[in-house]
Write a protein that holds these residues in place. Structure first.
Motif, PDB file in Angstrom:
ATOM      1  N   ARG A  83      51.120  42.139  38.706  1.00  0.00           N
ATOM      2  CA  ARG A  83      50.868  40.704  38.601  1.00  0.00           C
ATOM      3  C   ARG A  83      51.703  39.997  37.550  1.00  0.00           C
ATOM      4  N   PHE A  87      53.892  35.987  41.678  1.00  0.00           N
ATOM      5  CA  PHE A  87      52.976  34.864  41.588  1.00  0.00           C
ATOM      6  C   PHE A  87      52.719  34.284  42.961  1.00  0.00           C
ATOM      7  N   ILE A 111      46.808  31.701  29.449  1.00  0.00           N
ATOM      8  CA  ILE A 111      45.863  32.765  29.795  1.00  0.00           C
ATOM      9  C   ILE A 111      46.365  34.101  29.265  1.00  0.00           C
ATOM     10  N   ARG A 112      47.686  34.278  29.284  1.00  0.00           N
ATOM     11  CA  ARG A 112      48.245  35.542  28.796  1.00  0.00           C
ATOM     12  C   ARG A 112      48.509  35.523  27.299  1.00  0.00           C
TER      13      ARG A 112
ATOM     14  N   ARG B 155      42.580  34.846  38.847  1.00  0.00           N
ATOM     15  CA  ARG B 155      42.720  36.302  39.008  1.00  0.00           C
ATOM     16  C   ARG B 155      44.197  36.694  39.017  1.00  0.00           C
ATOM     17  N   CYS B 157      46.465  35.346  37.431  1.00  0.00           N
ATOM     18  CA  CYS B 157      46.951  35.299  36.053  1.00  0.00           C
ATOM     19  C   CYS B 157      46.334  36.405  35.201  1.00  0.00           C
ATOM     20  N   ASN B 158      45.581  37.303  35.836  1.00  0.00           N
ATOM     21  CA  ASN B 158      44.858  38.343  35.100  1.00  0.00           C
ATOM     22  C   ASN B 158      43.952  37.756  34.021  1.00  0.00           C
ATOM     23  N   ALA B 159      43.300  36.638  34.322  1.00  0.00           N
ATOM     24  CA  ALA B 159      42.419  36.020  33.341  1.00  0.00           C
ATOM     25  C   ALA B 159      41.189  36.897  33.110  1.00  0.00           C
TER      26      ALA B 159
END
Lengths: 266, 262
Positions: A83, A87, A111-112, B155, B157-159
């Motif tokens: 991931r 995207f 978020i990252r 999801r 974005c691996n949140a």
């Protein structure tokens, strides 16, 4: 060019599907035995009648849906682990309405846990890429449908993905806007030729964008034919006037009709 | 659309007509029944005479309503967060919530007073109960109605679950939350007055509008009763007004309902 080559000189494909089957519950499979490979830099359109599982293919590649059997490898990893590199651009712009355009574009980075300075730099770059620098402080409700989709693309590019999965991103737009965004998308891609899987209902769009078009048949979803598009990049609005472009549009339309007939006969 | 001058004055005209009609009805009524319908100027007189008592009662009721309302907002939000975590949790708790909500507060009030005693405490609890359910139901609904594509986007974005709740589910639930808040704001003064009808009695100097109502009705002070009703009404407007301001602050920039051209 051989997809199955294991020799050292040829880099491994970015994406490899091996005999993918997907079923929901006990129902007959939606996708039944799809195998394909995508090289780096491929722009692959998936086209086919409704119910052929086009969108499902993207969901499987992104790990949003589990695979029933078979294997998908993205850059040597399982989809869920890849991931960082891929995207998804959804059919809807899926912007957060309470965030400004800029904050929406920065969100995947936020978020990252990326720092504000980096986020701002990336957002500036990508917003100018889609021509929305002036709209950075607007809220989504103040944008047109085409502008929202541009923001969505800018956001998708914020992680500099190697692979972009696009699920009918321009399906809800009028034809003029769509043609225009198709040209912009290819222009953006000049900067960095990410690999794309692009689901669409529009033959013209598929021919214009792709170097490979995969025609899927429905019930269950299988690969019917693959059409190579050898029109040279960069493509512009002139491309649509060329005889080769129009021949390909006719060919793919014909294939699509025969697949539709198969579906209705079944 | 621009309001014409006539539109602006319509409420003034209608208010004047109602007052005129009021006097007319009194003129037709037999004299000995006039005490049942005090004239508007008699109600104004009652405001003047009972001013300090009305003001003190309104403050007491307002305080009870505010305490009950704000604790309901806080706790309902936490409960809604918990309920939104899984359908199993909702299935286990929703029936109990429904039963409590369906039980008329009028019947619960005396029980509560026997438990905790009369006074501000029971007024607050009764207000809390009446405000709590619409808040929980609306906020939970908002937290679980997040656009599935937006959840997928998070999801992708691996949140983390925490990020998904704080950055996606909670803001997406805000419009629902404010709807619940608006309902609760109209109920809060009612809850406090109902509580006060039962519990204000023993509160010493702490009686509110409910308690005043009991006192004035036992003395046939009709003008004062009407004045109390108007004060209660004003208290309701204050609560709803404050909530509308907060709702405007929270949503005006981005929500469709606050578009200028809408």
């Amino acid at each position: 060019m051989t997809a199955m080559s294991a020799s050292d000189s040829v880099p491994p494909p970015l994406v490899r599907f091996t005999d993918i089957v997907k079923r929901f519950g006990e129902k007959p499979p939606v996708i039944d035995g799809i195998s394909l490979t995508a090289e780096r830099g491929d722009f692959i359109s998936l086209i086919g009648p409704s119910g052929c599982g086009k969108s499902t293919v993207l969901k499987l590649m992104s790990g949003l849906l589990p695979i029933t059997s078979g294997e998908i490898v993205v850059d040597g990893m399982k989809p869920v682990d890849a991931r960082e590199e891929l995207f998804y651009v959804f059919q809807e712009p899926t912007l957060l309405p309470w965030l400004t355009v800029r904050a929406n574009v920065e969100l995947p980075l936020k978020i990252r846990g990326r720092l504000a300075a980096e986020r701002a730099a990336v957002a500036d770059k990508n917003l100018s890429l889609v021509g929305l620098t002036e709209r950075a402080d607007f809220y989504p409700r103040e944008l047109s449908g085409g502008q929202k989709m541009r923001v969505s693309i800018a956001r998708a590019l914020s992680m500099s993905p190697e692979l972009l999965l696009m699920d009918e991103p321009f399906g809800a737009l009028d034809e003029m806007t769509r043609d225009h965004l198709n040209e912009e998308l290819l222009a953006i891609r000049q900067q960095h030729a990410w690999t794309a899987f692009f689901v669409t209902h529009s033959v013209a769009e598929a021919v214009f964008l792709s170097n490979r078009i995969i025609v899927l048949s429905a019930n269950p979803g299988r690969i019917h034919t693959e059409v190579k598009v050898d029109l040279p990049y960069p493509r512009t609005e002139e491309t649509r006037l060329s005889a080769e472009y129009q021949r390909l549009v006719a060919e793919v339309s014909r294939l699509l009709r025969s697949v539709e007939r198969l579906k209705n006969a079944a | 659309m621009k309001k014409s001058r006539i539109d602006k004055f319509l409420p003034v005209f209608s208010t004047a007509s109602i007052i005129g009609l009021w006097y007319l009805v009194r003129a037709i009524m037999p004299e000995e029944q006039h005490f049942l319908l005090p004239a508007p100027h008699q109600i104004l007189q009652a405001f003047h005479d009972k001013g300090p008592a009305l003001w003190a009662a309104a403050l007491n009721t307002g305080r009870g309503a505010l305490l009950g309302f704000s604790s309901a907002v806080l706790l309902s939000f936490l409960l809604a967060l918990f309920l939104s975590l899984s359908p199993r949790i909702r299935a286990s708790f929703y029936p109990h919530l429904m039963v409590l909500q369906m039980t008329p507060i009028i019947i619960l009030a005396p029980i509560l007073i026997l438990w905790v005693g009369a006074g501000l405490k029971s007024v607050v609890i009764i207000t809390f109960l009446i405000c709590f359910f619409p808040m929980v139901v609306n906020t939970t609904q908002g937290l679980v109605s997040t656009d599935a594509n937006l959840v997928d986007f998070f999801r992708m974005c691996n949140a983390s679950k925490r990020q998904e709740i704080l950055w996606l589910r909670v803001p997406a639930a805000l419009p629902y939350f404010f709807t619940g808040l608006r309902i609760a704001a109209t109920l809060a003064p009612i809850g406090a007055i109902v509580g006060d009808l039962y519990a204000g009695n023993a509160a010493g100097g702490q009686g509110g509008l409910g308690f005043l109502t009991i006192v004035y009705s036992s003395q046939f002070q009709m003008g004062a009763l009407f004045a109390t009703a108007l004060v209660s009404c004003a208290l309701g407007f204050v609560f709803v007004g404050v909530v509308l301001v907060f709702s405007w602050l929270g949503l005006r920039k981005w929500h469709e309902s606050y578009r200028k051209d809408a």
